[in-house]
Design a protein around this motif. Sequence first.
Motif, short mmCIF file in Angstrom:
data_model
loop_
_atom_site.label_atom_id
_atom_site.label_comp_id
_atom_site.label_asym_id
_atom_site.label_seq_id
_atom_site.Cartn_x
_atom_site.Cartn_y
_atom_site.Cartn_z
N ARG A 369 0.87 -1.19 0.00
CA ARG A 369 0.00 0.00 0.00
C ARG A 369 0.90 1.23 0.00
N PRO A 370 0.78 2.11 -0.98
CA PRO A 370 1.65 3.29 -1.01
C PRO A 370 1.44 4.17 0.21
N THR A 371 2.53 4.60 0.74
CA THR A 371 2.48 5.44 1.95
C THR A 371 1.83 6.78 1.65
N VAL A 372 2.14 7.36 0.49
CA VAL A 372 1.59 8.67 0.12
C VAL A 372 1.00 8.55 -1.27
N GLU A 373 -0.23 9.03 -1.44
CA GLU A 373 -0.88 8.97 -2.74
C GLU A 373 -0.32 10.10 -3.62
N VAL A 374 0.40 9.74 -4.66
CA VAL A 374 1.00 10.72 -5.56
C VAL A 374 0.35 10.56 -6.92
N PRO A 375 0.02 11.65 -7.62
CA PRO A 375 -0.57 11.54 -8.96
C PRO A 375 0.26 10.61 -9.84
N TYR A 376 -0.48 9.83 -10.66
CA TYR A 376 0.21 8.78 -11.40
C TYR A 376 1.23 9.33 -12.39
N ASN A 377 0.92 10.44 -13.06
CA ASN A 377 1.89 10.98 -14.02
C ASN A 377 3.18 11.41 -13.32
N GLU A 378 3.05 11.90 -12.06
CA GLU A 378 4.26 12.27 -11.31
C GLU A 378 5.03 11.02 -10.90
N GLN A 379 4.30 9.95 -10.59
CA GLN A 379 4.99 8.70 -10.26
C GLN A 379 5.83 8.22 -11.44
N ILE A 380 5.25 8.30 -12.65
CA ILE A 380 5.99 7.87 -13.84
C ILE A 380 7.22 8.75 -14.07
N ILE A 399 2.50 11.83 -20.67
CA ILE A 399 2.13 11.33 -19.34
C ILE A 399 1.26 12.35 -18.60
N ASP A 400 0.41 13.05 -19.36
CA ASP A 400 -0.46 14.05 -18.75
C ASP A 400 -1.40 13.38 -17.74
N ALA A 401 -1.74 14.10 -16.68
CA ALA A 401 -2.53 13.52 -15.59
C ALA A 401 -3.92 13.08 -16.05
N GLU A 402 -4.58 13.87 -16.96
CA GLU A 402 -5.96 13.58 -17.31
C GLU A 402 -6.14 12.27 -18.07
N GLN A 403 -5.10 11.82 -18.79
CA GLN A 403 -5.29 10.61 -19.60
C GLN A 403 -5.27 9.33 -18.76
N TRP A 404 -4.97 9.45 -17.47
CA TRP A 404 -4.92 8.25 -16.61
C TRP A 404 -6.19 8.09 -15.77
#
Length: 500
Positions: A369-380, A399-404
């Motif tokens: 379980r991820p400790t901190v929820e980070v936007p997926y595009n930032e994770q990539i 890797i724009d945020a909206e496409q995920w």
Amino acid sequence: MNDSSDVANCLINMANIQFDHGDFYGAQEMALSALNYLKGVNKKSNNLLSFAYNTIANASDELSQFEDAIRYYALAIQYCKEDNVKLKYKNNLSVSLRYAKRYKEAIQLSEDNLRNAPKNSKDYARILNNLARVKFAASASYNPLGDYWIAMKIRKDKDDFWGLNSSYASLSQYYGEMHMDSALYYAEKQYTIAKELKSPDDQINALKRLIEYNKNSQKQYFTKFLALNDSIQQARSAAKNQFALIRYEVEKNKADNLRLEKENVEKQSRLVRQRAITGASIFLLLLAVGGGALWYKRRKQRLELEAQNRVKETQLHLSKKVHDVVANDIYHVMTEVEYRDDLDREVLLDKLEIIYNQSRDISHNVEQRPTVEVPYNEQISTLLKPYGSNIRRISIVGIDAEQWSDVSKRIKEEIKHVLQEFMVNMKKHSGAERVVVRIEKSDQQLKIFYKDNGVGLPAERPQGKGMANTVSRIESLGGGIIFVSEPGEGLSITVNIPLI
């Protein structure tokens, strides 16, 4: 190969190259340095000594250092053991004696050379022409024309164009004092043949006579003289600078090679230590696993077959998670530490704590379980960028945020593992300097394009565990993956994942 005579031979060859390019001082210096490697007394060293002294004498003669030339020609003759070569050296000595105005010695030596030269040979013509010139220089009453004509006829019969060049020069110089038309005729002949021989020095000498003898075309010949003389000086100056640069680069490369050898020794020493530590760790790990497996087997004898199947299934599952989660995350942190100078210590500790929690969870076989929820595009972006460096550029597109927003959690998690595996393999094996990762989403399809300019996938190397896991992940999502590798073109990977 520690063969001093071979070293001397190389130095003499280098001196002759410099001489041919007009670097006479450099030729002297290089040939003199060859003498330090010729201290033994044998046939090979004697021949090389003879060549070296002749080169030094030739350079001295071109620099008008005639007494030095005479001394070194005498040494070349002393060490030469081949009669035909010795005859050429003696003729060179006779020419230098003439330039030094030691006419009596020059005449005596030339007459001796003429008796030893084969009749009607190129050497005979060369010696005869030189003898006539020195006799005329010694006495203005001497008429050299008969000898000049004989030498010129032999040279024509033998197609000796260099010899003809010398004959025309001798005749032009002789007639310059009495018959200007004849002097001009032979100067033009010399200039024509010197151009055919591509001998700039002989062209210069012929042009000097043409300027002196032809009053009507002085301007034309003087223009050619200036252009050719400037060209020669520039070429010789460039050659001197070129040879100096070559010598500097050679010495620099030697120093660099010594430094690299030292670094390689140190690397080998570190590698041996690392292998010893790794071997010991593996032994302890195997010992622990073996002891645990034996204890477990004795405890679960009644359910042996079922337990073995569970162990295999668990091992495969844990191996995949350890590779995908712990190993790749650790490699990711290592990459950041290696290439980022501005690394924040607190951020690094947080990442290590996350890895610790993940490894602890794996040991209990529970979901991460991820400790901190980070936007997926930032994770990539955070996942890929640390693999860039001063010598490697990572480009990320799409890797724009909206496409995920409508992509499932499972697909996103698997994509992270796939991209990380691409980066790990690229850094370990490809040697790439440019990497492009592009992600597109259209028609309920998610496409990932990977491209680098590395060495590609060798045909003989089997597919590693990480890449096998990657293929398995894509196929488990109902997608497909294509690898394209061509020599010199790097590696291209295309991934298609359905979103329905």
